[in-house]
Design a protein around this motif. Structure first.
Motif, PDB file in Angstrom:
ATOM      1  N   GLU A 130      -8.746 -11.075  58.026  1.00 36.00           N
ATOM      2  CA  GLU A 130      -7.520 -11.764  58.442  1.00 36.00           C
ATOM      3  C   GLU A 130      -6.957 -12.627  57.306  1.00 36.00           C
ATOM      4  N   GLU A 131      -7.865 -13.318  56.596  1.00 39.90           N
ATOM      5  CA  GLU A 131      -7.441 -14.189  55.486  1.00 39.90           C
ATOM      6  C   GLU A 131      -6.861 -13.363  54.343  1.00 39.90           C
ATOM      7  N   ALA A 132      -7.512 -12.240  54.042  1.00 43.26           N
ATOM      8  CA  ALA A 132      -7.017 -11.364  52.973  1.00 43.26           C
ATOM      9  C   ALA A 132      -5.624 -10.834  53.309  1.00 43.26           C
ATOM     10  N   GLN A 133      -5.419 -10.455  54.585  1.00 39.07           N
ATOM     11  CA  GLN A 133      -4.117  -9.962  55.022  1.00 39.07           C
ATOM     12  C   GLN A 133      -3.060 -11.062  54.942  1.00 39.07           C
ATOM     13  N   LYS A 134      -3.463 -12.279  55.336  1.00 35.66           N
ATOM     14  CA  LYS A 134      -2.544 -13.424  55.281  1.00 35.66           C
ATOM     15  C   LYS A 134      -2.113 -13.699  53.837  1.00 35.66           C
ATOM     16  N   HIS A 135      -3.081 -13.659  52.916  1.00 35.37           N
ATOM     17  CA  HIS A 135      -2.778 -13.897  51.500  1.00 35.37           C
ATOM     18  C   HIS A 135      -1.852 -12.831  50.943  1.00 35.37           C
ATOM     19  N   ARG A 136      -2.077 -11.588  51.363  1.00 38.77           N
ATOM     20  CA  ARG A 136      -1.208 -10.496  50.888  1.00 38.77           C
ATOM     21  C   ARG A 136       0.230 -10.709  51.371  1.00 38.77           C
ATOM     22  N   GLN A 137       0.376 -11.124  52.644  1.00 36.86           N
ATOM     23  CA  GLN A 137       1.714 -11.392  53.183  1.00 36.86           C
ATOM     24  C   GLN A 137       2.395 -12.545  52.434  1.00 36.86           C
ATOM     25  N   GLN A 138       1.594 -13.602  52.166  1.00 37.58           N
ATOM     26  CA  GLN A 138       2.148 -14.742  51.418  1.00 37.58           C
ATOM     27  C   GLN A 138       2.615 -14.309  50.034  1.00 37.58           C
ATOM     28  N   TYR A 139       1.816 -13.495  49.401  1.00 37.09           N
ATOM     29  CA  TYR A 139       2.169 -13.030  48.051  1.00 37.09           C
ATOM     30  C   TYR A 139       3.452 -12.189  48.085  1.00 37.09           C
ATOM     31  N   GLU A 140       3.545 -11.295  49.082  1.00 39.15           N
ATOM     32  CA  GLU A 140       4.749 -10.458  49.200  1.00 39.15           C
ATOM     33  C   GLU A 140       5.997 -11.305  49.453  1.00 39.15           C
ATOM     34  N   GLU A 141       5.835 -12.381  50.260  1.00 40.42           N
ATOM     35  CA  GLU A 141       6.964 -13.290  50.504  1.00 40.42           C
ATOM     36  C   GLU A 141       7.380 -14.000  49.207  1.00 40.42           C
ATOM     37  N   MET A 142       6.368 -14.399  48.432  1.00 42.60           N
ATOM     38  CA  MET A 142       6.657 -15.049  47.140  1.00 42.60           C
ATOM     39  C   MET A 142       7.413 -14.113  46.207  1.00 42.60           C
ATOM     40  N   VAL A 143       7.005 -12.847  46.180  1.00 44.24           N
ATOM     41  CA  VAL A 143       7.658 -11.851  45.326  1.00 44.24           C
ATOM     42  C   VAL A 143       9.113 -11.663  45.753  1.00 44.24           C
ATOM     43  N   VAL A 144       9.336 -11.588  47.084  1.00 43.41           N
ATOM     44  CA  VAL A 144      10.695 -11.421  47.612  1.00 43.41           C
ATOM     45  C   VAL A 144      11.566 -12.608  47.203  1.00 43.41           C
ATOM     46  N   GLN A 145      11.020 -13.853  47.344  1.00 46.97           N
ATOM     47  CA  GLN A 145      11.773 -15.053  46.984  1.00 46.97           C
ATOM     48  C   GLN A 145      12.083 -15.081  45.486  1.00 46.97           C
ATOM     49  N   ALA A 146      11.096 -14.654  44.672  1.00 45.78           N
ATOM     50  CA  ALA A 146      11.296 -14.618  43.215  1.00 45.78           C
ATOM     51  C   ALA A 146      12.398 -13.637  42.844  1.00 45.78           C
ATOM     52  N   LYS A 147      12.400 -12.484  43.518  1.00 47.78           N
ATOM     53  CA  LYS A 147      13.444 -11.477  43.252  1.00 47.78           C
ATOM     54  C   LYS A 147      14.819 -11.992  43.654  1.00 47.78           C
ATOM     55  N   LYS A 148      14.878 -12.728  44.749  1.00 50.87           N
ATOM     56  CA  LYS A 148      16.151 -13.316  45.199  1.00 50.87           C
ATOM     57  C   LYS A 148      16.674 -14.310  44.166  1.00 50.87           C
ATOM     58  N   ARG A 149      15.717 -15.144  43.663  1.00 49.67           N
ATOM     59  CA  ARG A 149      16.114 -16.121  42.643  1.00 49.67           C
ATOM     60  C   ARG A 149      16.618 -15.427  41.381  1.00 49.67           C
ATOM     61  N   GLU A 150      15.911 -14.382  40.972  1.00 49.47           N
ATOM     62  CA  GLU A 150      16.314 -13.626  39.782  1.00 49.47           C
ATOM     63  C   GLU A 150      17.702 -13.015  39.965  1.00 49.47           C
ATOM     64  N   LEU A 151      17.948 -12.457  41.169  1.00 44.01           N
ATOM     65  CA  LEU A 151      19.237 -11.849  41.470  1.00 44.01           C
ATOM     66  C   LEU A 151      20.351 -12.901  41.446  1.00 44.01           C
ATOM     67  N   LYS A 152      20.045 -14.080  42.034  1.00 41.92           N
ATOM     68  CA  LYS A 152      21.018 -15.163  42.069  1.00 41.92           C
ATOM     69  C   LYS A 152      21.354 -15.636  40.657  1.00 41.92           C
ATOM     70  N   GLU A 153      20.316 -15.782  39.811  1.00 42.96           N
ATOM     71  CA  GLU A 153      20.524 -16.206  38.417  1.00 42.96           C
ATOM     72  C   GLU A 153      21.336 -15.164  37.652  1.00 42.96           C
ATOM     73  N   ALA A 154      21.026 -13.872  37.901  1.00 45.56           N
ATOM     74  CA  ALA A 154      21.750 -12.792  37.220  1.00 45.56           C
ATOM     75  C   ALA A 154      23.229 -12.804  37.615  1.00 45.56           C
ATOM     76  N   GLN A 155      23.492 -13.024  38.921  1.00 45.14           N
ATOM     77  CA  GLN A 155      24.882 -13.096  39.395  1.00 45.14           C
ATOM     78  C   GLN A 155      25.610 -14.301  38.796  1.00 45.14           C
ATOM     79  N   LYS A 156      24.866 -15.433  38.672  1.00 42.59           N
ATOM     80  CA  LYS A 156      25.458 -16.638  38.083  1.00 42.59           C
ATOM     81  C   LYS A 156      25.813 -16.407  36.618  1.00 42.59           C
ATOM     82  N   ARG A 157      24.873 -15.747  35.880  1.00 37.78           N
ATOM     83  CA  ARG A 157      25.126 -15.454  34.458  1.00 37.78           C
ATOM     84  C   ARG A 157      26.299 -14.503  34.301  1.00 37.78           C
ATOM     85  N   LYS A 158      26.390 -13.532  35.201  1.00 40.35           N
ATOM     86  CA  LYS A 158      27.487 -12.569  35.152  1.00 40.35           C
ATOM     87  C   LYS A 158      28.825 -13.262  35.399  1.00 40.35           C
TER      88      LYS A 158
END
Length: 401
Positions: A48-76
């Motif tokens: 259960e803990e391993a699954q929880k950590h994997r979900q947390q990591y995937e959420e972090m990756v999604v948030q990081a990608k959103k930030r990257e996209l937002k920064e790219a749009q701002k630079r554009k």
């Protein structure tokens, strides 16, 4: 092979090293460490803990990608705005060079030119426009500048060697006065746009600024050097050749408002402050009442703004835009700009006491947005009871006689 030759025994990997060796991946960041298994000497993660950590990591990756996209749009967006601005400046340069400057006398007062002027003069033609707008009523020539500069150099040499007083038409001014004026120039040059490092000792414009200010003390010994002049001369040097900068500088300081302040004509200065307060009360009654309540008089903040034409108080690029319209509209725009600043920060200033207001207005924020700043100035009405700035000033001068 080395161990066999030297007879050293092969040391087994530590449990932690063994775990790292068996990992299917190397974490790309500290964020990914939550996906690692625990060392062999510790109990394994529950499923259960391993699954929880994997979900947390995937959420972090999604948030990081959103930030990257937002920064790219701002630079554009920033790149698009920069390109748009460059195109606009390029078109404006063509208009100024091909249409306006060749026909200055007939076009300078047209509505089209005044609107283009308000948007800011392109840096490549700014010096030429300023020179034409300021004019040369004093009929100063390049040769006169050379003469004044030569006399200034003679004074410097005489004062540095302790020689006799230099004989010239300003003989009525003592050597002590001239020495104090020249010493003040030296001191003030080091304080002029210190962040640019181009006017300080060893900088490319140090000698040029020193020459113009020294030449002016010989041209107008009755005025001499006054603190604040170095900023005005520096801005002109950045936009004009040396002799032309001296011509513009001398004519600019000869305008009624500048002459009143630089000659410290207290009566006329008080008239300017009184005229300013008429339009202050008209445009910003709430803030005007707050300033009155706190005994905050215009001289506390206006003197520094007028003496340096905002070049010390505002970011340089913004100060140059103020100069653009000042050259178009004259002294009225200096006081309109002051009201624009007060309007822009009205909500902040009404919550401050005397000390904090004075400190804030002495050192304005460095990140002033250009368009918002000029929108605030545009909202100021320079008309009080159907009387314009010049009329109000004339009435006050008449009343004070």
């Amino acid at each position: 092979e080395y161990e066999e030759k030297t007879g050293r025994a092969h040391r087994p990997l530590s449990p932690k090293q063994n775990v790292r060796k068996n990992l299917d991946f190397e974490p790309l960041s500290t964020t990914a460490l939550i996906l690692e298994d625990r060392p062999a000497n510790l109990p394994a993660k529950p499923a259960e803990e391993a699954q929880k950590h994997r979900q947390q990591y995937e959420e972090m990756v999604v948030q990081a990608k959103k930030r990257e996209l937002k920064e790219a749009q701002k630079r554009k967006k920033q790149l698009e705005e920069r390109c748009k601005l460059e195109d606009s400046i390029g078109n404006a340069v063509l208009t100024w060079n091909n249409e306006i400057l060749p026909n200055w006398e007939t076009m300078c007062c047209s509505r089209k030119v005044r609107e283009l002027w308000w948007q800011g003069i392109p840096p490549s033609v700014r010096g030429k426009v300023w020179s034409l707008a300021i004019g040369n009523e004093l009929n100063i020539t390049h040769e006169l500048y050379d003469i004044c500069l030569s006399r200034a150099k003679e004074k410097w040499r005489s004062l540095s060697t302790g020689g006799a007083e230099v004989e010239c038409e300003d003989a009525g001014f003592s050597a002590a006065d001239r020495e104090a004026s020249l010493e003040l120039i030296k001191l003030d040059i080091s304080r002029t746009f210190p962040n640019l490092c181009i006017f300080q000792q060893g900088g490319p414009y140090h000698d040029t600024l020193h020459s113009i200010l020294g030449a002016y003390t010989c041209y107008r010994p009755d005025v001499g050097y006054v603190q604040g002049m170095s900023f005005i001369a520096a801005v002109l040097i950045l936009n004009l050749d040396t002799a032309d900068a001296f011509i513009a500088f001398s004519n600019l300081l000869n305008k009624p408002c500048q002459m009143a302040f630089f000659r410290v004509d207290h009566g006329l200065m008080l008239t300017y402050f009184a005229a300013f307060e008429v339009f202050f009360e008209e445009n910003l009654p709430k803030l005007f009442a707050h300033f009155k309540k706190n005994n905050l008089t215009p001289d506390i903040y206006l003197i520094d703004w007028i003496f340096t034409l905002y070049s010390k108080s505002l970011p340089l690029d913004l100060a140059c835009r103020v100069w653009d319209v000042f050259c178009r509209d004259g002294e009225e725009f200096l006081f309109r700009t002051a009201l624009g600043i007060l309007k822009l920060f009205e909500d902040i200033l009404t919550k401050m006491d005397f000390i904090h207001i004075a400190q804030f207005l002495t050192k304005l924020p460095e990140d002033l947005p250009s368009e918002e700043f000029f929108t605030s100035i545009a909202a100021i009405q320079m008309q009080s009871r159907n009387k314009k700035w010049a009329q109000v000033k004339r009435i006050l001068i008449f009343e004070n006689r």
